[in-house]
Design a protein around this motif. Structure first.
Motif, PDB file in Angstrom:
ATOM      1  N   ARG A  45     -10.423  -1.211   2.632  1.00 11.60           N
ATOM      2  CA  ARG A  45     -10.886  -2.520   3.071  1.00 11.60           C
ATOM      3  C   ARG A  45     -10.220  -2.838   4.398  1.00 11.60           C
ATOM      4  NH1 ARG A  45      -8.576  -7.765   2.327  1.00 11.60           N
ATOM      5  NH2 ARG A  45      -6.823  -7.228   1.030  1.00 11.60           N
ATOM      6  N   ARG A  66      -1.245  -1.455   1.668  1.00 10.51           N
ATOM      7  CA  ARG A  66      -0.785  -2.810   2.003  1.00 10.51           C
ATOM      8  C   ARG A  66       0.542  -3.131   1.313  1.00 10.51           C
ATOM      9  NH1 ARG A  66      -6.250  -3.398   1.263  1.00 10.51           N
ATOM     10  NH2 ARG A  66      -6.005  -4.377  -0.776  1.00 10.51           N
ATOM     11  N   THR A 103       5.627 -13.214   2.737  1.00 15.59           N
ATOM     12  CA  THR A 103       5.014 -12.307   3.715  1.00 15.59           C
ATOM     13  C   THR A 103       4.368 -11.132   3.021  1.00 15.59           C
ATOM     14  OG1 THR A 103       6.711 -12.938   5.322  1.00 15.59           O
ATOM     15  CG2 THR A 103       5.463 -10.922   5.773  1.00 15.59           C
ATOM     16  N   ARG A 124      -2.716  -9.649   0.173  1.00 14.79           N
ATOM     17  CA  ARG A 124      -3.982 -10.394  -0.014  1.00 14.79           C
ATOM     18  C   ARG A 124      -4.905 -10.325   1.196  1.00 14.79           C
ATOM     19  NH1 ARG A 124      -6.156 -12.224  -3.987  1.00 14.79           N
ATOM     20  NH2 ARG A 124      -6.606 -14.268  -3.190  1.00 14.79           N
ATOM     21  N   LYS A 125      -4.365 -10.483   2.399  1.00  9.66           N
ATOM     22  CA  LYS A 125      -5.194 -10.619   3.594  1.00  9.66           C
ATOM     23  C   LYS A 125      -5.196  -9.402   4.520  1.00  9.66           C
ATOM     24  CE  LYS A 125      -6.213 -14.901   2.647  1.00  9.66           C
ATOM     25  NZ  LYS A 125      -7.542 -15.321   2.301  1.00  9.66           N
ATOM     26  N   GLY A 126      -4.255  -8.480   4.307  1.00  7.59           N
ATOM     27  CA  GLY A 126      -4.110  -7.331   5.207  1.00  7.59           C
ATOM     28  C   GLY A 126      -5.269  -6.442   5.121  1.00  7.59           C
ATOM     29  N   PHE A 155       1.164 -12.241   1.381  1.00  6.54           N
ATOM     30  CA  PHE A 155       0.144 -12.469   2.410  1.00  6.54           C
ATOM     31  C   PHE A 155      -0.456 -11.147   2.892  1.00  6.54           C
ATOM     32  CE2 PHE A 155      -0.993 -12.983   6.921  1.00  6.54           C
ATOM     33  CZ  PHE A 155      -2.006 -13.919   6.775  1.00  6.54           C
ATOM     34  N   ILE A 156       0.391 -10.153   3.115  1.00  2.00           N
ATOM     35  CA  ILE A 156      -0.114  -8.856   3.592  1.00  2.00           C
ATOM     36  C   ILE A 156      -0.967  -8.182   2.525  1.00  2.00           C
ATOM     37  CG2 ILE A 156       0.613  -6.509   4.213  1.00  2.00           C
ATOM     38  CD1 ILE A 156       2.921  -7.844   5.744  1.00  2.00           C
ATOM     39  N   ARG A 194      -4.907  -1.017  -1.528  1.00  2.00           N
ATOM     40  CA  ARG A 194      -3.860  -1.904  -2.051  1.00  2.00           C
ATOM     41  C   ARG A 194      -2.492  -1.264  -1.911  1.00  2.00           C
ATOM     42  NH1 ARG A 194      -7.624  -3.215  -6.587  1.00  2.00           N
ATOM     43  NH2 ARG A 194      -6.847  -1.322  -7.550  1.00  2.00           N
ATOM     44  N   GLY A 241      -8.789  -5.744   6.743  1.00  2.00           N
ATOM     45  CA  GLY A 241      -8.338  -7.123   6.856  1.00  2.00           C
ATOM     46  C   GLY A 241      -7.833  -7.367   8.263  1.00  2.00           C
ATOM     47  N   PHE A 242      -6.733  -8.110   8.384  1.00  2.00           N
ATOM     48  CA  PHE A 242      -6.196  -8.375   9.718  1.00  2.00           C
ATOM     49  C   PHE A 242      -5.387  -7.208  10.267  1.00  2.00           C
ATOM     50  CE2 PHE A 242      -2.742  -9.926   7.044  1.00  2.00           C
ATOM     51  CZ  PHE A 242      -1.625  -9.415   7.688  1.00  2.00           C
TER      52      PHE A 242
END
Length: 102
Positions: free
Chosen positions: A37, A50, A94, A100-102, A97-98, A47, A39-40
């Motif tokens: 996936r 990340r 942090t 979930r959104k990374g 966040f990584i 997973r 992300g940013f």
């Protein structure tokens, strides 16, 4: 066996969290296999990717906080050195966040 290492409560909690995350990610992988996936982060990741990236960044946040602790005390005119729990919370947020959104 671990006499050479200074096991404080924050250190123990940090490593217990890592072990629990690895166990949880293993179970999660068996239940639903991961897919790449985007992300940013500048690359497609799974997973596990990340989690690894987040753990490395969490370690650097904690090391930077430990290295700058005395500086924080003088910069912010604190009476006591800042608590290491602050860096623990920041690094775990942090990491989440990584993941979930990374």
């Amino acid at each position: 066996m671990f006499n050479w290492m200074m096991w404080t409560l924050p250190t123990t909690v940090f490593f217990i969290c890592i072990v629990l995350m690895l166990a949880g990610m293993t179970v999660w992988e068996f239940k639903s296999p991961t897919v790449l996936r985007k992300g940013f982060l500048p690359m497609a990741t799974t997973r596990g990717d990340r989690l690894f990236i987040g753990l490395v960044i969490a370690a650097y946040i904690n090391l930077a906080y430990l290295g700058l602790g005395e500086q924080f005390e003088s910069w912010f005119r604190l009476d006591d050195p800042p608590s290491v729990w602050v860096s623990f919370v920041v690094s775990m947020l942090t990491l989440v966040f990584i993941i979930r959104k990374g």
